[in-house]
Design a protein around this motif. Sequence first.
Motif, PDB file in Angstrom:
ATOM      1  N   TYR A   1      11.409 -85.986  58.843  1.00  0.00           N
ATOM      2  CA  TYR A   1      13.095 -85.601  58.717  1.00  0.00           C
ATOM      3  C   TYR A   1      13.549 -86.646  58.049  1.00  0.00           C
ATOM      4  CZ  TYR A   1      17.396 -83.943  60.539  1.00  0.00           C
ATOM      5  OH  TYR A   1      18.675 -83.466  60.873  1.00  0.00           O
TER       6      TYR A   1
ATOM      7  N   ARG B   1      27.572 -83.484  63.009  1.00  0.00           N
ATOM      8  CA  ARG B   1      26.458 -84.408  62.906  1.00  0.00           C
ATOM      9  C   ARG B   1      25.515 -83.518  61.785  1.00  0.00           C
ATOM     10  NH1 ARG B   1      24.648 -87.011  68.533  1.00  0.00           N
ATOM     11  NH2 ARG B   1      26.419 -88.582  68.672  1.00  0.00           N
ATOM     12  N   SER B   2      24.156 -83.464  62.190  1.00  0.00           N
ATOM     13  CA  SER B   2      23.298 -82.839  61.092  1.00  0.00           C
ATOM     14  C   SER B   2      23.392 -81.515  60.624  1.00  0.00           C
ATOM     15  CB  SER B   2      21.665 -83.130  61.567  1.00  0.00           C
ATOM     16  OG  SER B   2      21.516 -84.498  61.349  1.00  0.00           O
TER      17      SER B   2
ATOM     18  N   HIS C   1      21.003 -74.999  60.403  1.00  0.00           N
ATOM     19  CA  HIS C   1      20.719 -76.206  60.925  1.00  0.00           C
ATOM     20  C   HIS C   1      21.360 -76.565  61.912  1.00  0.00           C
ATOM     21  CE1 HIS C   1      19.223 -80.243  60.055  1.00  0.00           C
ATOM     22  NE2 HIS C   1      18.627 -80.099  58.991  1.00  0.00           N
TER      23      HIS C   1
ATOM     24  N   ALA D   1      16.598 -88.109  58.487  1.00  0.00           N
ATOM     25  CA  ALA D   1      17.902 -87.956  59.267  1.00  0.00           C
ATOM     26  C   ALA D   1      19.034 -88.682  58.590  1.00  0.00           C
ATOM     27  CB  ALA D   1      17.443 -88.719  60.414  1.00  0.00           C
ATOM     28  N   GLN D   2      18.854 -89.773  58.142  1.00  0.00           N
ATOM     29  CA  GLN D   2      20.280 -90.531  57.478  1.00  0.00           C
ATOM     30  C   GLN D   2      20.229 -90.340  55.810  1.00  0.00           C
ATOM     31  OE1 GLN D   2      22.778 -90.800  59.350  1.00  0.00           O
ATOM     32  NE2 GLN D   2      22.097 -92.060  61.207  1.00  0.00           N
TER      33      GLN D   2
ATOM     34  N   LYS E   1      23.912 -80.807  56.978  1.00  0.00           N
ATOM     35  CA  LYS E   1      23.055 -81.061  56.124  1.00  0.00           C
ATOM     36  C   LYS E   1      22.740 -79.457  55.477  1.00  0.00           C
ATOM     37  CE  LYS E   1      19.748 -84.548  57.686  1.00  0.00           C
ATOM     38  NZ  LYS E   1      20.374 -85.090  59.028  1.00  0.00           N
TER      39      LYS E   1
ATOM     40  N   GLY F   1      22.620 -79.697  64.774  1.00  0.00           N
ATOM     41  CA  GLY F   1      23.342 -81.282  64.691  1.00  0.00           C
ATOM     42  C   GLY F   1      23.108 -81.854  65.942  1.00  0.00           C
ATOM     43  N   ARG F   2      22.343 -83.049  65.879  1.00  0.00           N
ATOM     44  CA  ARG F   2      21.685 -83.690  67.026  1.00  0.00           C
ATOM     45  C   ARG F   2      22.644 -83.624  67.921  1.00  0.00           C
ATOM     46  NH1 ARG F   2      18.743 -89.733  67.207  1.00  0.00           N
ATOM     47  NH2 ARG F   2      17.775 -89.572  69.182  1.00  0.00           N
TER      48      ARG F   2
ATOM     49  N   ALA G   1      24.432 -86.199  55.535  1.00  0.00           N
ATOM     50  CA  ALA G   1      23.454 -85.922  56.519  1.00  0.00           C
ATOM     51  C   ALA G   1      24.055 -85.837  57.803  1.00  0.00           C
ATOM     52  CB  ALA G   1      22.434 -87.251  56.481  1.00  0.00           C
ATOM     53  N   SER G   2      25.346 -86.248  58.169  1.00  0.00           N
ATOM     54  CA  SER G   2      25.665 -86.516  59.413  1.00  0.00           C
ATOM     55  C   SER G   2      27.063 -86.395  59.743  1.00  0.00           C
ATOM     56  CB  SER G   2      25.474 -88.066  59.850  1.00  0.00           C
ATOM     57  OG  SER G   2      25.805 -88.852  58.905  1.00  0.00           O
TER      58      SER G   2
ATOM     59  N   TYR H   1      19.091 -88.509  53.834  1.00  0.00           N
ATOM     60  CA  TYR H   1      19.602 -87.399  53.136  1.00  0.00           C
ATOM     61  C   TYR H   1      21.112 -87.247  52.655  1.00  0.00           C
ATOM     62  CZ  TYR H   1      20.047 -81.953  53.104  1.00  0.00           C
ATOM     63  OH  TYR H   1      20.076 -80.714  52.758  1.00  0.00           O
TER      64      TYR H   1
END
Length: 412
Positions: free
Chosen positions: A180, A90-91, A363, A182-183, A94, A365-366, A288-289, A185
């Motif tokens: 932020y 996930r994040s 960073h 989130a997406q 980034k 990740g969610r 981003a993800s 990016y």
Amino acid sequence: MDVNGAVAEGFEPVREAFARNFERLGDRGAAVAVYRDGHKVVDLWAGTKNVDGADGADGADGAGDADGAGGADGTGGAEPWDRDTAQIVRSATKGVAAAALLLLRQRGELDLDAPVGEYWPEFKAAGKERTRVWHLLAHRAGVPALDRPLTPAQAADPRLGAEAVAAQAPAWEPGTDHGYHAQTYSWLTGELVRRVTGRGIGAWIADEIAGPAGADLWLGLPAAEAARAGRVGGVEPPADPHGLKTRPKRAVAEAYADPASLTCRAFAAITPLPDENDPGYRAAALPASNGVATAEGLARFYASLIGEVDGGTRLFTPETAELARGERSAGPDRVLVVNTRFGLGYMLHGAASPLLSPTSFGHPGRGGSLGFADPASGIAFGYVTNGFRKSVTADPRAQALVRAVRDVVRSA
């Protein structure tokens, strides 16, 4: 739960914390790796490759069976996690994307203080002509949400994503505040790399970051590596997580519950949310993800940002590493509704995202994964899991491991 792998002398508390994550915090399959001064000191993995505990047992929505399908211990008959197992992070992706832009700057190909429109003329639309390159990395560009969200298929098309974010009017004057991305990016960083290099960001990362660092991480998972990636899904915390479960602040809870809030709209820039187990989604390049990595690959990547790895590659010069972790945004975050701190593409140590020390940059990740480097101690850290929680920046399992590493470093 059998824990596989090894730790260097003195790092035994990290193994103990990792085992407790399965015993007390409900981990199903996970791995953690730590480098110190460019040498691996922790490399552990345990559990099943798939969150449900049995291959192919997920429901049609790919979310996974939270109660475990592989037997009472969640492992019976399921494919075990092994040394080569990778997961979507996930994040945490980034931080890898940020390295691409910073390396271009290090090579003299990108000016972080230049207007984005100097490289990407279409981005100047709708009042964004003064947006600087560094604003994209520090979440100050003002475009965390899209008025017209993209479908997963549209989001995977870098051309459509770039067009959407270039046309979007900012939610605040770029550079004056932070929130932020989130997406969005994904398209901000991906298109900038394409404009500067003429190459897609996934291919650029493979050739210029993952390859030289010898790191098992991918943005756009190749078909040849697809079998290494386990299925991910949501898992609920145990009924008694030993005091680690906290209630969200009212303002945060309300922001996530309100479909009209900037918080919800930022995360909903792709609607509906993609199926993270879909091979097509994993093969796309969304910085981003949707990066995929092993814990060892994530830790090795961060180790290469602050020093030579195994006496070999170093990606960042000391000056670039200092630049990456220099604070560019701090205070109330318009999207996450808590105080956040960002350097250039990296979260910095703070209440919203506790890392190892004030010198750390990395960073999360969610829902679980985490990677970071800490120049003061020479530590680089990577944690990946197949069981995602609702946490955004400070997952209890990752934090338990960070505390164990911190205790080891302090006692050395």
